[in-house]
Design a protein around this motif. Structure first.
Motif, PDB file in Angstrom:
ATOM      1  N   GLU A   1      11.886 -47.355  -4.310  1.00  8.42           N
ATOM      2  CA  GLU A   1      11.820 -46.039  -3.673  1.00  8.42           C
ATOM      3  C   GLU A   1      12.532 -44.996  -4.542  1.00  8.42           C
ATOM      4  O   GLU A   1      12.070 -43.854  -4.668  1.00  8.42           O
TER       5      GLU A   1
ATOM      6  N   GLY B   1       5.183 -36.066  -3.772  1.00  9.60           N
ATOM      7  CA  GLY B   1       5.513 -36.938  -2.659  1.00  9.60           C
ATOM      8  C   GLY B   1       4.696 -36.621  -1.428  1.00  9.60           C
ATOM      9  O   GLY B   1       4.203 -37.518  -0.727  1.00  9.60           O
TER      10      GLY B   1
ATOM     11  N   TRP C   1       1.119 -37.843  -1.862  1.00  2.24           N
ATOM     12  CA  TRP C   1       1.056 -39.302  -1.697  1.00  2.24           C
ATOM     13  C   TRP C   1       1.113 -39.688  -0.216  1.00  2.24           C
ATOM     14  O   TRP C   1       0.307 -40.491   0.248  1.00  2.24           O
ATOM     15  N   ARG C   2       2.061 -39.132   0.510  1.00  2.00           N
ATOM     16  CA  ARG C   2       2.205 -39.489   1.927  1.00  2.00           C
ATOM     17  C   ARG C   2       0.972 -39.075   2.733  1.00  2.00           C
ATOM     18  O   ARG C   2       0.537 -39.794   3.643  1.00  2.00           O
TER      19      ARG C   2
ATOM     20  N   ARG D   1       0.669 -48.510  -0.043  1.00  2.11           N
ATOM     21  CA  ARG D   1       2.129 -48.356  -0.057  1.00  2.11           C
ATOM     22  C   ARG D   1       2.821 -49.487  -0.798  1.00  2.11           C
ATOM     23  O   ARG D   1       3.812 -49.265  -1.487  1.00  2.11           O
TER      24      ARG D   1
ATOM     25  N   ASN E   1       8.230 -43.707   1.467  1.00  8.54           N
ATOM     26  CA  ASN E   1       7.027 -43.620   0.640  1.00  8.54           C
ATOM     27  C   ASN E   1       6.340 -44.957   0.415  1.00  8.54           C
ATOM     28  O   ASN E   1       5.123 -45.007   0.228  1.00  8.54           O
TER      29      ASN E   1
END
Length: 623
Positions: free
Chosen positions: A244, A268, A271-272, A301, A380
């Motif tokens: 992470e 970020g 990606w999420r 993930r 994440n």
């Protein structure tokens, strides 16, 4: 492109080269001969050893283990043999030795270097075709009913694989069986005690061997290993926290790098959003090897992000491009790795190499607990483990469940790991045995000695040869301009100024000796007459094993040992004190060291240790 879970999910080997030439073994001893495999040139020698498939029935079927040896190049100064403990599960120790031999020449001067193909590697080459057929398309089961249904389907796949197995190996691929094979190899080598170099999943086997045969371990070097005694969930969470951090480093790099496909956005957040969308509607992907398929956010993930940026950040550049394409509906950038791993970790023959070591979730409640912990700690990358889900249908009794390792009879260990990944699990391994230390590698990598990393190899060489030094202190000072430190013959006094010198962290901690604590307890270990520092010495992870010096004389008065990290009482990384009346106290951030003056009381003429010397304070065996 290396992905995050390659470390703990295991790099399972399903293909193999031609075996080494087999030589006979007679009266339990190996007979070494020339290798017929052209890829194993002289001076490598080959042999083989037949061991029981089921160690509980030694008169039954056997499995043949191929071995290779690089004899010590200075036989007059030979110390013994070192056996490589390969990872995987399913990797070949012969391939490991071929790969590492050029970088282990110094170690090979005084040791025979031995590699072998363990039973799980033999299984990986010979398992029936049905064992390579995925039992199901694994998913993250959100209800108890879906969990039970998926486990039932996997259980049928396991039973079908076992029925098709003509060798009997399916039921005996656990690390305890492999450890007993290692003991048979030790005996066949004719070594009273053996030294070991273990990497990755080899840590599981090493712990099994240490439980069964602690008196047979001369030295054990562990590199990027799994600490099986702590449990799979613990280990995956520990290393995933490091992953992470790497992801956050990626987002910072991408924000500052115009070449990154997500530059100018919040990487970020992109990606999420992608993984949330993929959980609602899976993304189509194709792979030349695995064909067409779909990827969920759950799969992405745990499988998509490469923790190692690669040369010139090539891996992270590719990852950003793949994310950019995936959010537009094209998952081809992740297809081969995600579809391949999803398929492999549903193959009963692959899972059989690890389910016997308790890799699966014990039930839906344990799965839910892990999911909550992962999602909280890893915003994440947190998800339920693919490999653990595959093992939930394991139909046999777990032969090697996770449980504590008692350090009695074990020598101090040396570990090594990357600060960007497996160091945290390697340290959890070495801290089980008092006096052990781990080398902190600040670059990326896994199984560092196999990668030819010079720093860990240098430390491993020094550690493994520790008991038979071939160089005098005078020569060390002459050749390397390093002056050895002297151990003080005096018991240190409270209030004296001290320095804790950490070579790995390149830092010196200055404070005073607060007191000499009567007893210090930590996770089942007890140390007597312990140095306790004043609060100015805020030692922590990576400083264990550092010398504690008297600031005035520069002499060694102790070895830095441990500190209370969280304020807990008497648990791992949270030592407590016990006074002469048995009263227990614990204080967060308190650090401790082990005294060394008593070593000098046992030194006889010629610098030999004599435990029977009058006044010797070291305990004799059995005391």
């Amino acid at each position: 492109m290396k992905r995050a879970f390659a470390i703990l999910a295991g790099a399972v080997v399903l293909a193999a080269g031609s075996p080494a030439a087999k030589a006979a073994h007679r009266d339990g001893r190996l007979i070494w001969g020339a290798c017929s495999d052209a890829e194993l040139p002289a001076p490598m020698e080959c042999a083989s050893l037949d061991v029981p498939v089921n160690w509980a029935a030694p008169g039954g079927r056997t499995v043949r283990l191929d071995l290779v040896r690089l004899p010590a190049t200075e036989p007059a100064r030979r110390i013994g043999s070192i056996l490589g403990v390969p990872g995987g599960p399913g990797s070949s120790g012969i391939d490991d030795l071929k790969r590492a031999a050029p970088d282990l020449r110094e170690l090979g001067r005084r040791f025979d270097l031995v590699g072998y193909r363990p039973r799980n590697h033999v299984w990986s080459k010979t398992m029936p075709a049905i064992c390579l057929k995925p039992g199901t398309a694994l998913e993250d089961p959100r209800s108890r009913e879906r969990f039970a249904a998926q486990a039932a389907v996997m259980a049928k796949a396991f039973r079908d694989c076992q029925r098709a197995d003509p060798t009997g190996l399916f039921a005996h691929l656990d690390a305890v069986s492999v450890a007993r094979d290692m003991e048979a190899i030790r005996a066949a080598l004719g070594e009273e005690r053996l030294s070991f170099m273990a990497n990755s999943y080899g840590g599981v086997t090493s712990i099994a061997y240490a439980r069964l045969f602690p008196q047979r371990i001369r030295a054990l070097y562990v590199d990027g290993v799994v600490n099986h005694s702590a449990g799979w969930n613990d280990q995956v969470l520990r290393v995933s926290v490091a992953f992470e951090r790497n992801f956050r480093a990626f987002t910072g790099w991408c924000a500052a790098t115009p070449a990154c496909a997500l530059h100018g956005e919040d990487p970020g957040a992109v990606w999420r959003a992608l993984v949330r969308a993929a959980d609602r509607e899976p993304i189509s992907a194709t792979s030349p090897e695995f064909g067409e398929g779909e990827m969920t956010g759950w799969q992405l993930r745990q499988l998509a992000f490469p923790t190692d940026p690669g040369p010139d950040h090539a891996n992270w550049l590719t990852f950003a491009e793949s994310v950019d394409k995936a959010r537009r509906g094209d998952g081809s950038g992740f297809g081969a790795w995600v579809l391949g791993n999803t398929r492999v970790w549903a193959m009963p023959g692959v899972l059989a190499m690890t389910c016997g070591d308790g890799r699966g979730y014990a039930g839906h409640a344990e799965l839910r607990t892990y999911r909550r912990a992962a999602e909280k700690a890893l915003p994440n990358l947190g998800s339920v483990r693919l490999d653990g889900l595959g093992c939930t249908g394991w139909p046999l009794k777990v032969a090697n469940p996770s449980r504590p390792l008692l350090p009695d009879g074990l020598p101090p260990l040396l570990g090594a790991g990357s600060v960007h990944g497996d160091l945290v699990v390697t340290e959890s391994f070495t801290r089980m045995v008092p006096g052990s230390v781990s080398v902190i590698y600040e670059g990326h990598g896994h199984a560092l000695y196999l990668m030819g990393k010079k720093c860990p190899i240098r430390h491993a060489t020094a550690y493994l040869a520790l008991y038979q030094l071939g160089t005098t202190y005078r020569q060390l000072e002459r050749d390397h301009r390093v002056r050895p430190l002297t151990i003080s013959a005096r018991r240190p006094e409270p209030g004296s100024k001290i320095r804790v010198v950490s070579g790995s962290l390149k830092k010196v901690y200055s404070c005073a000796l607060d007191r000499l604590s009567y007893r210090v307890l930590e996770s089942g270990y007890m140390t007597k007459d312990v140095l306790r520092y004043t609060p100015a010495c805020k030692t922590g992870p990576g400083t264990s094993g550092s010398p504690v010096l008297d600031a005035a004389s520069g002499e060694i008065v102790g070895i830095n040992n441990t500190s209370n990290r969280d304020g807990g009482r008497c648990t791992l990384n949270n030592p407590c004190e016990m006074d002469r009346d048995g009263v227990i106290t614990a204080k967060k951030a308190t650090a401790y060291g082990t005294q060394t003056y008593w070593l000098t009381t046992c030194v006889a003429p010629g610098n030999a240790i004599d435990l029977n010397r009058p006044g010797c304070l070291l305990p004799r065996p059995g005391q």
